[in-house]
Design a protein around this motif. Structure first.
Motif, PDB file in Angstrom:
ATOM      1  N   PHE A 156       5.107  -5.709   0.974  1.00  0.00           N
ATOM      2  CA  PHE A 156       5.612  -4.555   0.589  1.00  0.00           C
ATOM      3  C   PHE A 156       5.009  -3.309   1.339  1.00  0.00           C
ATOM      4  O   PHE A 156       5.661  -2.314   1.317  1.00  0.00           O
ATOM      5  CB  PHE A 156       5.072  -4.521  -0.966  1.00  0.00           C
ATOM      6  N   PRO A 160       8.131  -1.066   2.194  1.00  0.00           N
ATOM      7  CA  PRO A 160       8.412  -0.576   1.289  1.00  0.00           C
ATOM      8  C   PRO A 160       9.629  -0.167   0.838  1.00  0.00           C
ATOM      9  O   PRO A 160      10.178  -0.464  -0.447  1.00  0.00           O
ATOM     10  CB  PRO A 160       7.416   0.604   1.156  1.00  0.00           C
ATOM     11  N   TRP A 164      10.197  -3.280  -1.766  1.00  0.00           N
ATOM     12  CA  TRP A 164       9.650  -2.816  -2.928  1.00  0.00           C
ATOM     13  C   TRP A 164      10.376  -1.808  -3.597  1.00  0.00           C
ATOM     14  O   TRP A 164      10.692  -2.082  -5.162  1.00  0.00           O
ATOM     15  CB  TRP A 164       8.273  -1.999  -2.758  1.00  0.00           C
ATOM     16  N   GLU A 165      10.771  -0.639  -3.186  1.00  0.00           N
ATOM     17  CA  GLU A 165      11.367   0.274  -3.906  1.00  0.00           C
ATOM     18  C   GLU A 165      12.996  -0.331  -4.689  1.00  0.00           C
ATOM     19  O   GLU A 165      13.108   0.452  -5.756  1.00  0.00           O
ATOM     20  CB  GLU A 165      11.791   1.473  -3.004  1.00  0.00           C
ATOM     21  N   LYS A 172       8.821  -5.129 -10.721  1.00  0.00           N
ATOM     22  CA  LYS A 172       7.488  -4.470 -10.381  1.00  0.00           C
ATOM     23  C   LYS A 172       6.442  -4.511 -11.228  1.00  0.00           C
ATOM     24  O   LYS A 172       5.200  -4.826 -10.914  1.00  0.00           O
ATOM     25  CB  LYS A 172       7.953  -2.833 -10.048  1.00  0.00           C
ATOM     26  N   ILE A 175       5.089  -8.068 -10.912  1.00  0.00           N
ATOM     27  CA  ILE A 175       4.361  -8.156  -9.861  1.00  0.00           C
ATOM     28  C   ILE A 175       2.940  -7.408  -9.877  1.00  0.00           C
ATOM     29  O   ILE A 175       1.803  -8.208  -9.607  1.00  0.00           O
ATOM     30  CB  ILE A 175       4.873  -7.490  -8.465  1.00  0.00           C
ATOM     31  N   PHE A 202      -2.790  -2.523  -1.968  1.00  0.00           N
ATOM     32  CA  PHE A 202      -1.439  -2.325  -2.165  1.00  0.00           C
ATOM     33  C   PHE A 202      -1.201  -1.658  -3.639  1.00  0.00           C
ATOM     34  O   PHE A 202      -0.344  -0.529  -3.780  1.00  0.00           O
ATOM     35  CB  PHE A 202      -0.855  -3.507  -2.228  1.00  0.00           C
ATOM     36  N   VAL A 206       0.798   2.206  -4.928  1.00  0.00           N
ATOM     37  CA  VAL A 206       1.879   2.249  -5.745  1.00  0.00           C
ATOM     38  C   VAL A 206       1.243   2.966  -7.062  1.00  0.00           C
ATOM     39  O   VAL A 206       2.081   2.974  -8.048  1.00  0.00           O
ATOM     40  CB  VAL A 206       2.476   0.755  -5.944  1.00  0.00           C
TER      41      VAL A 206
END
Length: 419
Positions: A156, A160, A164-165, A172, A175, A202, A206
Motif C-alpha cells: 500500500f 497507494p 489502497w485508495e 479498508k 485491513i 502504514f 492512513v
C-alpha cells in the motif's frame, strides 16, 4: 530523495466490472509467453513477472486461491499451520507487483496486461478481506501473519493510488483491524521487529494512531545492530545471508520515509538509512558473476531473486550509487532471471513456483518454507515501476562490475564506507 511518485487512481467501476472466472484465471491465451525479442529486457521482465504473479492474483480475484494453489512444504516443515502459506503468497506477491501496477499509462500490450492484473489485484484484496469468503486471510492466529501483514503494508505504501485508495471503505476497515489485531503478538528479536515497525508506519500513513513502541523498536534496534559497510545484524549478530535485502534495508527505509513525512526532523535518519542501502546495493551488484549467477548463501535461498530487493529498490528510487549505471543493473539482473527462471522445474503445473533455488529441489527449503513463501521472488521486479523511457530501460545494455573485471576491462575500485 524519495523518488516514488505514483499517479492516477483506479475506479471501482473497473474493479467491479464483470470479468468471468475464466477471464480472471491465469493460463490459456491470457498468459503471455515469456519470449521477448532479444535486447528488449523490459518486455522480458514484465512477461516473467506476470507469469510468476498471475496464478496468485487471478485466483484470488476469482475466489479460488485456496482451492487451486498447490501447497508444497519443506521436508523439515515445522508445526506451524500450513494455512499461513496463502497469506505469504498474497503479501509477497503484492509487494513485488505494486510498483508496476502503479504505472497508469496502460497503452500497448504491456499496458493491457498491467491493467488486467491491477483490476484483479484490487478485486482480490476485497475478496480476501471479506469475512467468510473462501480465501479470507487469517491474521488471528500464528506469528507468521506479522511478517506478511508487513509486505501488504509495503504494498500500500508503494502503490497507494491504485491498491489502497480504490478499496471500498469496509475493506479498508477490515485491513486496518487485521493489522491492529497483530499487536497481541510480539515480533521476535530479529529482522522481525521491522515487520511491526512497517505495519505501524502504514497505519500512521492512513491516519490511524500507531503503537509507538512497536513502530520505534525496529528502528532503534537496527541502529544498534548496524555492523558497518552497509550491513545490519539480524539481531545482535551478523548473519551472512540475504535478509539485509529480503527485509532489513527496504523495510527500514520505507518506515523512515513515512516518519520523515510526519516528523521532518527525522529526515536525517531516513537519509542515513538510504546511504547505507546504497552501499549494500553496490555490493549486491558486485555479487553478480559475469555469467549472471550469485552465491547461494544463507537462509531462504528458495526466495530466489528476492535476494536482490535492495538493489532493485535503489534502482526504482533512481538512487544507484556513483559508478553504477542503471543499464548495467538491468543487464545483470536480466541474465540472473534468465538463468534462474528458465531452468527446468522452477515452475510447476499452471505456473506455480516450485520449492528450490534453480529448478525444483525441496531439500534445500527451510523448515518455515512452503509454496506461498516463494513469492518473495517478485521483489526483484521493482524497477518495472519506472516508465519504459527511463534510462534503466531505455539505455543500451551495459556490462556490470564483475563482467568488466573478469574480462580485464576497467572497472570502479571499491572501498568500505564509515557511515
Amino acid at each position: 530523495m524519495e523518488r516514488r511518485k505514483f499517479l492516477g487512481a483506479l475506479s471501482l467501476a473497473g474493479v467491479a466490472g464483470a470479468l468471468s472466472p475464466k477471464e480472471l484465471l491465469a493460463g490459456g491465451p491470457q498468459q503471455p509467453a515469456v519470449s521477448a525479442p532479444a535486447g528488449n529486457d523490459r518486455e522480458y521482465w514484465w512477461q516473467l513477472l506476470y507469469k510468476i504473479a498471475d496464478p496468485v492474483v487471478a485466483n484470488l480475484a476469482a475466489g479460488t486461491l485456496v482451492k487451486n494453489m498447490p501447497v508444497e512444504k519443506s521436508p523439515t516443515f515445522d508445526k506451524r499451520s500450513a494455512h499461513v502459506t496463502y497469506l505469504e503468497a498474497v503479501g509477497r506477491t503484492y509487494a513485488g507487483i505494486a510498483p508496476w501496477l502503479a504505472l497508469t499509462d496502460d497503452v500497448g500490450r504491456e499496458g493491457e496486461y498491467r491493467q488486467r492484473m491491477r483490476t484483479n489485484a484490487v478485486k482480490g484484496l476485497v475478496a480476501c478481506f471479506t469475512p467468510g469468503s473462501a480465501d479470507a486471510l487469517n491474521f488471528k492466529t500464528d506469528y507468521q501473519p506479522i511478517v506478511d501483514a508487513a509486505y501488504l503494508a509495503q504494498t500500500f505504501l508503494r502503490a497507494p493510488k491504485v491498491l489502497w485508495e480504490p478499496l471500498p471503505a469496509d475493506t479498508k476497515t477490515h485491513i486496518i483491524t487485521a493489522f491492529k489485531s497483530l499487536r497481541n503478538r510480539k515480533p521476535f528479536n530479529s529482522n522481525w521487529l521491522l515487520f511491526g515497525s512497517l505495519t505501524e508506519a502504514f497505519l500512521l500513513s492512513v491516519g490511524e494512531e500507531p503503537d509507538a513502541e512497536r513502530l520505534e523498536k525496529g528502528i532503534t534496534k537496527m541502529a544498534e545492530w548496524y555492523k558497518g559497510d552497509g550491513w545490519y545484524g539480524d539481531g545482535p549478530n551478523l548473519a551472512f545471508d540475504y535478509y539485509n535485502s529480503f527485509v532489513i534495508h527496504p523495510m527500514l527505509v520505507d518506515t523512515l520515509a513515512v516518519l520523515a513525512r510526519h516528523q521532518p526532523e527525522r529526515k536525517k535518519e531516513y537519509d542515513l538509512a538510504v546511504k547505507r542501502m546504497q552501499r549494500y546495493a553496490l555490493e549486491q551488484e558486485r555479487m553478480i558473476s559475469p555469467e549472471g549467477t550469485f552465491p547461494p548463501i544463507g537462509r531462504s535461498i528458495t526466495y530466489r531473486t528476492g535476494a536482490f530487493q535492495a538493489l532493485s529498490q535503489i534502482a526504482l528510487m533512481e538512487l544507484l550509487p556513483k559508478g553504477i549505471e542503471p543499464a548495467q543493473v538491468r543487464s545483470a539482473l536480466t541474465l540472473v532471471k534468465k538463468n534462474m527462471y528458465g531452468a527446468k522445474g522452477t515452475f510447476g503445473k499452471d505456473n506455480w513456483l516450485n520449492l528450490g533455488f534453480v529448478g525444483h529441489d525441496p531439500q534445500i527449503a527451510d523448515y518455515y518454507t512452503s509454496t506461498g513463501s516463494l513469492y518473495m521472488a517478485t521483489l526483484s521486479f521493482l524497477p518495472l515501476g519506472l516508465p519504459a523511457g527511463n534510462p534503466f530501460w531505455a539505455a543500451p545494455a551495459a556490462e556490470w562490475s564483475a563482467k568488466k573485471a573478469w574480462a580485464g576491462k576497467n572497472f570502479e575500485k571499491d572501498y568500505h564506507v564509515d557511515y
